[in-house]
Design a protein around this motif. Structure first.
Motif, short mmCIF file in Angstrom:
data_model
loop_
_atom_site.label_atom_id
_atom_site.label_comp_id
_atom_site.label_asym_id
_atom_site.label_seq_id
_atom_site.Cartn_x
_atom_site.Cartn_y
_atom_site.Cartn_z
N GLU A 1 30.57 37.34 2.04
CA GLU A 1 29.80 37.86 3.18
C GLU A 1 29.60 39.37 3.06
OE1 GLU A 1 29.46 37.10 7.94
OE2 GLU A 1 31.38 36.69 6.96
N SER A 2 30.60 40.08 2.52
CA SER A 2 30.42 41.52 2.34
C SER A 2 29.35 41.83 1.29
CB SER A 2 31.67 42.26 1.94
OG SER A 2 32.80 41.63 1.91
N TYR A 3 29.28 41.03 0.25
CA TYR A 3 28.19 41.20 -0.72
C TYR A 3 26.85 40.85 -0.09
CZ TYR A 3 31.16 41.97 -4.84
OH TYR A 3 32.03 42.50 -5.77
N LEU A 4 26.82 39.83 0.72
CA LEU A 4 25.58 39.41 1.39
C LEU A 4 25.07 40.51 2.32
CD1 LEU A 4 23.44 37.27 2.14
CD2 LEU A 4 25.05 36.42 3.84
N LYS A 5 25.96 41.11 3.10
CA LYS A 5 25.57 42.13 4.07
C LYS A 5 25.52 43.54 3.48
CE LYS A 5 27.41 39.94 8.22
NZ LYS A 5 28.37 40.10 9.33
N GLY A 6 26.16 43.73 2.33
CA GLY A 6 26.24 45.07 1.76
C GLY A 6 27.25 45.93 2.49
N THR A 7 28.28 45.31 3.03
CA THR A 7 29.26 46.01 3.86
C THR A 7 29.93 47.17 3.14
OG1 THR A 7 29.67 43.93 5.01
CG2 THR A 7 31.28 45.68 5.33
N PHE A 8 30.27 47.01 1.89
CA PHE A 8 30.99 48.05 1.15
C PHE A 8 30.09 48.82 0.20
CE2 PHE A 8 34.59 45.32 2.32
CZ PHE A 8 35.45 46.27 2.84
N GLY A 9 28.84 48.53 0.18
CA GLY A 9 27.92 49.19 -0.74
C GLY A 9 26.59 48.44 -0.73
N GLU A 10 25.98 48.37 -1.87
CA GLU A 10 24.70 47.68 -1.98
C GLU A 10 24.88 46.17 -1.83
OE1 GLU A 10 21.70 49.24 -2.25
OE2 GLU A 10 22.91 51.05 -1.99
N LYS A 11 23.88 45.53 -1.26
CA LYS A 11 23.89 44.07 -1.19
C LYS A 11 23.78 43.52 -2.61
CE LYS A 11 21.63 43.71 3.27
NZ LYS A 11 20.54 43.10 4.03
N ASP A 12 24.45 42.41 -2.85
CA ASP A 12 24.38 41.75 -4.15
C ASP A 12 24.37 40.24 -3.90
OD1 ASP A 12 24.84 40.61 -6.69
OD2 ASP A 12 25.95 42.39 -7.35
N LEU A 13 23.18 39.68 -3.80
CA LEU A 13 23.05 38.27 -3.47
C LEU A 13 23.60 37.35 -4.55
CD1 LEU A 13 19.51 38.24 -1.80
CD2 LEU A 13 21.76 38.45 -0.72
N LYS A 14 23.52 37.79 -5.80
CA LYS A 14 24.06 36.97 -6.89
C LYS A 14 25.58 36.82 -6.75
CE LYS A 14 24.09 36.60 -11.91
NZ LYS A 14 23.67 37.20 -13.18
N LYS A 15 26.26 37.93 -6.50
CA LYS A 15 27.72 37.87 -6.32
C LYS A 15 28.07 37.15 -5.02
CE LYS A 15 28.96 41.93 -9.02
NZ LYS A 15 29.52 43.29 -8.99
N ALA A 16 27.28 37.35 -3.97
CA ALA A 16 27.53 36.66 -2.70
C ALA A 16 27.46 35.16 -2.91
CB ALA A 16 26.51 37.10 -1.65
N ARG A 17 26.44 34.71 -3.62
CA ARG A 17 26.26 33.28 -3.88
C ARG A 17 27.39 32.73 -4.74
NH1 ARG A 17 21.85 33.70 -6.22
NH2 ARG A 17 20.62 34.08 -4.38
N LYS A 18 27.79 33.50 -5.76
CA LYS A 18 28.85 33.05 -6.68
C LYS A 18 30.16 32.82 -5.93
CE LYS A 18 31.88 35.07 -10.06
NZ LYS A 18 32.24 36.29 -10.74
N TRP A 19 30.60 33.83 -5.17
CA TRP A 19 31.86 33.72 -4.45
C TRP A 19 31.80 32.65 -3.37
CZ3 TRP A 19 36.32 35.44 -6.13
CH2 TRP A 19 36.35 36.51 -7.02
N CYS A 20 30.68 32.61 -2.66
CA CYS A 20 30.54 31.65 -1.58
C CYS A 20 30.51 30.21 -2.12
CB CYS A 20 29.26 31.96 -0.79
SG CYS A 20 29.28 31.28 0.85
N ALA A 21 29.82 30.02 -3.22
CA ALA A 21 29.75 28.69 -3.82
C ALA A 21 31.14 28.21 -4.25
CB ALA A 21 28.81 28.69 -5.01
N TYR A 22 31.96 29.13 -4.74
CA TYR A 22 33.32 28.76 -5.15
C TYR A 22 34.11 28.25 -3.95
CZ TYR A 22 38.09 29.05 -6.85
OH TYR A 22 39.38 28.74 -7.18
N ALA A 23 34.09 29.02 -2.86
CA ALA A 23 34.85 28.62 -1.66
C ALA A 23 34.27 27.34 -1.05
CB ALA A 23 34.86 29.75 -0.63
N ALA A 24 32.96 27.22 -1.07
CA ALA A 24 32.32 26.02 -0.52
C ALA A 24 32.70 24.79 -1.34
CB ALA A 24 30.80 26.19 -0.51
#
Length: 92
Positions: free
Chosen positions: A53-76
């Motif tokens: 979610e932090s990658y999706l929103k860019g909470t800590f820096g730039e948004k990175d949808l590829k990393k957001a999808r990768k991490w989220c897919a793992y947990a899902a």
């Protein structure tokens, strides 16, 4: 100009309002990021989803949808309900 927020106002970085970056008091933000990544690396599905979610929103820096999808897919894939819902929100 970036808005500085108090990191203690949020349970975790994933709760920061859209567009707000957790930068207040650089060391606190860095500590929060390190703890989140560390917990995710240990297999904590909640932390993995928060990281996505932090990658999706860019909470800590730039948004990175590829990393957001990768991490989220793992947990899902492991059955984490919030990750399953979040994965549907990440554009391809």
């Amino acid at each position: 100009m970036k808005k500085i927020v108090n990191i203690q106002d949020y349970r975790d970085a994933a709760e920061a309002p859209e567009g707000e970056k957790i930068e207040a008091h650089g060391l606190l933000a860095q500590d929060k990021w390190v703890a989140l990544v560390d917990n995710a690396a240990r297999g904590d599905l909640e932390a993995i989803t928060d990281l996505a979610e932090s990658y999706l929103k860019g909470t800590f820096g730039e948004k990175d949808l590829k990393k957001a999808r990768k991490w989220c897919a793992y947990a899902a894939k492991k059955g984490h309900e919030r990750a399953i819902g979040l994965l549907k929100e990440i554009p391809e």
